[in-house]
Structures are given as C-alpha cells and as structure tokens.
Write a protein that holds these residues in place. Structure first.
Motif, PDB file in Angstrom:
ATOM      1  N   UNK A   1     -12.795  -0.906   0.312  1.00 16.95           N
ATOM      2  CA  UNK A   1     -11.796  -0.035  -0.308  1.00 16.95           C
ATOM      3  C   UNK A   1     -10.646   0.223   0.662  1.00 16.95           C
ATOM      4  N   UNK A   2     -10.964   0.491   1.935  1.00 16.58           N
ATOM      5  CA  UNK A   2      -9.917   0.715   2.932  1.00 16.58           C
ATOM      6  C   UNK A   2      -9.018  -0.521   3.052  1.00 16.58           C
ATOM      7  N   UNK A   3      -9.622  -1.691   3.086  1.00 17.17           N
ATOM      8  CA  UNK A   3      -8.853  -2.936   3.195  1.00 17.17           C
ATOM      9  C   UNK A   3      -7.973  -3.149   1.960  1.00 17.17           C
ATOM     10  N   UNK A   4      -8.512  -2.873   0.781  1.00 13.37           N
ATOM     11  CA  UNK A   4      -7.720  -3.017  -0.447  1.00 13.37           C
ATOM     12  C   UNK A   4      -6.570  -2.013  -0.467  1.00 13.37           C
ATOM     13  N   UNK A   5      -6.814  -0.796   0.012  1.00 14.73           N
ATOM     14  CA  UNK A   5      -5.744   0.201   0.102  1.00 14.73           C
ATOM     15  C   UNK A   5      -4.657  -0.238   1.076  1.00 14.73           C
ATOM     16  N   UNK A   6      -5.077  -0.789   2.201  1.00 14.28           N
ATOM     17  CA  UNK A   6      -4.107  -1.289   3.181  1.00 14.28           C
ATOM     18  C   UNK A   6      -3.234  -2.371   2.551  1.00 14.28           C
ATOM     19  N   UNK A   7      -3.855  -3.309   1.857  1.00 18.68           N
ATOM     20  CA  UNK A   7      -3.094  -4.379   1.209  1.00 18.68           C
ATOM     21  C   UNK A   7      -2.152  -3.824   0.142  1.00 18.68           C
ATOM     22  N   UNK A   8      -2.613  -2.836  -0.612  1.00 22.69           N
ATOM     23  CA  UNK A   8      -1.782  -2.233  -1.650  1.00 22.69           C
ATOM     24  C   UNK A   8      -0.590  -1.486  -1.052  1.00 22.69           C
ATOM     25  N   UNK A   9      -0.817  -0.775   0.041  1.00 22.31           N
ATOM     26  CA  UNK A   9       0.280  -0.055   0.698  1.00 22.31           C
ATOM     27  C   UNK A   9       1.310  -1.039   1.235  1.00 22.31           C
ATOM     28  N   UNK A  10       0.856  -2.092   1.886  1.00 26.13           N
ATOM     29  CA  UNK A  10       1.792  -3.077   2.441  1.00 26.13           C
ATOM     30  C   UNK A  10       2.557  -3.778   1.324  1.00 26.13           C
TER      31      UNK A  10
END
Length: 156
Positions: free
Chosen positions: A34-43
């Motif tokens: 989830x953290x990785x997906x959030x990071x990708x979404x923010x970028x």
C-alpha cells in the motif's frame, strides 16, 4: 519545543473483482504494498514536489487483510496530497481496488475508535452474509478481538 502534527487517514480498500466478494481476505497485499502504491500515485499525480512534501511523514501504520482496512499517517501540512493520492489510487500489486476514505483525524485515538467501529460493522455484515446463528462463536469473532487489540496498541 514544537510538536509534530499529523493527520490520520482510515482507508478501506474495496476489491474490484467480480468473482471475489468484498468481504473475503485480500491475499498478497500488505502495508508495504500500500505504501509503495501510494508513493507511485503521489509521484504520478503530484510529481516529485508532491512526493518530497510527504515522503518523510507518510507511513502505513496498520493494514488488515480480512477487512481491507488501513490506517495511514501523514504530516498535517500536506495531508491533502496523501488524501488525493489515495482517492486517485486504482491498483495495488496489480489488483484493482476502490479506496474509500472512511475517516480523517488529527489524533490516533479517534482513528482507532473509528477503525474498531468499522471492523465491528464489517464483521456483522460477514456474519449476516454467512447466515450463522447469532450466538455462534467463530473465527470471525476471534479476528474481531485480535484486530481490536492490534488497533488499540498503535502508538503515535
């Protein structure tokens, strides 16, 4: 001394697959995914400056694969970026999810209370769907007790 102010997001990740009901456990995803997906979404949606604003404070403090419930902490000044990224998130580990932000709070205590309440409602829906007698004690009840203890143990 200045206190670090946070916002706590309580998010439910609803699976978008037709053959899998929404109350079944999500296998294969965890808080790191989830953290990785959030990071990708923010970028993808806010660029490097958006990621730079929330990178140091963004953490996934809790995730339950049974109820797909997650507690996310982010700095108060930039919580709109994280909230927007959660809203715009569509996939985690290649599986489609619909994120539902249930609660946003300035304290972990109110988020914990909201998460426990949401878990109770979810367990009641699971019990109603399974058509078990009301007095029947199952692994669902054991899960509810375990998750309540885990959520209450979270620290800021």
């Amino acid at each position: 001394m200045v206190r670090f102010k946070n916002r706590w997001l309580l998010v439910e990740f609803i699976p978008c697959t037709k053959d899998e009901p929404s109350y079944s456990p999500s296998e294969g995803i965890n808080s790191k995914h989830i953290w990785s997906a959030l990071k990708d979404s923010i970028i993808a949606n806010f660029g490097d400056s958006g990621w730079g604003a929330v990178a140091s404070s963004l953490t996934v403090k809790y995730f339950s694969p049974m109820t797909n419930l997650s507690i996310i902490r982010v700095a108060r000044d930039h919580h709109q970026i994280a909230w927007g990224a959660v809203t715009l998130l569509r996939t985690v580990q290649g599986k489609s999810y619909l994120p539902n932000v249930i609660h946003v709070s300035g304290t972990i205590k109110h988020t914990q209370l909201s998460a426990i309440s949401h878990n109770r409602e979810t367990v009641a829906r699971i019990r109603a769907h399974s058509k078990l007698p009301a007095l029947y004690r199952s692994t669902i009840d054991d899960y509810l007790e375990k998750s309540t203890k885990e959520i209450e143990a979270l620290q800021d």
